[in-house]
Design an enzyme around this catalytic site. Structure first.
Site, PDB file in Angstrom:
ATOM      1  N   LEU A  55       0.820  -1.211   0.000  1.00 48.44           N
ATOM      2  CA  LEU A  55       0.000   0.000   0.000  1.00 48.44           C
ATOM      3  C   LEU A  55       0.854   1.262   0.000  1.00 48.44           C
ATOM      4  O   LEU A  55       1.931   1.289   0.583  1.00 48.44           O
ATOM      5  CB  LEU A  55      -0.902   0.017   1.234  1.00 48.44           C
ATOM      6  N   PRO A  56       0.359   2.323  -0.625  1.00 47.10           N
ATOM      7  CA  PRO A  56       1.085   3.595  -0.638  1.00 47.10           C
ATOM      8  C   PRO A  56       0.835   4.397   0.638  1.00 47.10           C
ATOM      9  O   PRO A  56       0.295   5.510   0.613  1.00 47.10           O
ATOM     10  CB  PRO A  56       0.522   4.299  -1.871  1.00 47.10           C
ATOM     11  N   CYS A  57       1.213   3.831   1.769  1.00 48.39           N
ATOM     12  CA  CYS A  57       0.986   4.478   3.067  1.00 48.39           C
ATOM     13  C   CYS A  57       1.693   5.826   3.171  1.00 48.39           C
ATOM     14  O   CYS A  57       1.276   6.678   3.963  1.00 48.39           O
ATOM     15  CB  CYS A  57       1.458   3.568   4.195  1.00 48.39           C
ATOM     16  N   HIS A  58       2.732   6.024   2.365  1.00 51.03           N
ATOM     17  CA  HIS A  58       3.459   7.290   2.406  1.00 51.03           C
ATOM     18  C   HIS A  58       2.588   8.457   1.949  1.00 51.03           C
ATOM     19  O   HIS A  58       2.917   9.608   2.193  1.00 51.03           O
ATOM     20  CB  HIS A  58       4.730   7.207   1.552  1.00 51.03           C
TER      21      HIS A  58
END
Length: 108
Positions: A55-58
């Site tokens: 996932l692109p948690c950033h």
């Protein structure tokens, strides 16, 4: 009482939809899950996300655009996607806030 496993799955589904070059806030994600009072639980879900999900948690920041203090790579990941920062080090939320409806940016 909230079922955290279902809540976490909802959070992961929402985070997966944030496009490159945009950011969402913890509160915004909490609102989208239907639990607007659980922004901190969104943070916990993201802290515990399995790496295998990719996932692109950033792309998730606080309401002021502040990054996660203990994650120095976050800024580089966002910069690589074209996200610019203000002088104070926060994401410029007016320019980069994600709106899941595709209309003009809305800050949550």
């Amino acid at each position: 009482m909230i079922d955290t496993s279902l809540f976490y799955q909802d959070v992961y589904s929402i985070v997966k939809e944030i496009p490159a070059g945009r950011v969402a806030t913890y509160k915004q994600i909490a609102i989208l899950t239907g639990f607007p009072q659980h922004a901190r639980l969104v943070g916990r879900a993201l802290r515990n996300v399995p790496d295998a999900l990719g996932l692109p948690c950033h792309r998730v920041v606080n309401g002021c655009g502040r990054l996660v203090p203990s994650w120095p790579e976050q800024k580089a990941l966002l910069e690589a996607e074209g996200v610019a920062f203000r002088r104070n080090g926060n994401v410029d939320m007016r320019r980069y806030a994600w709106n899941p409806d595709g209309a003009a940016s809305v800050t949550f």
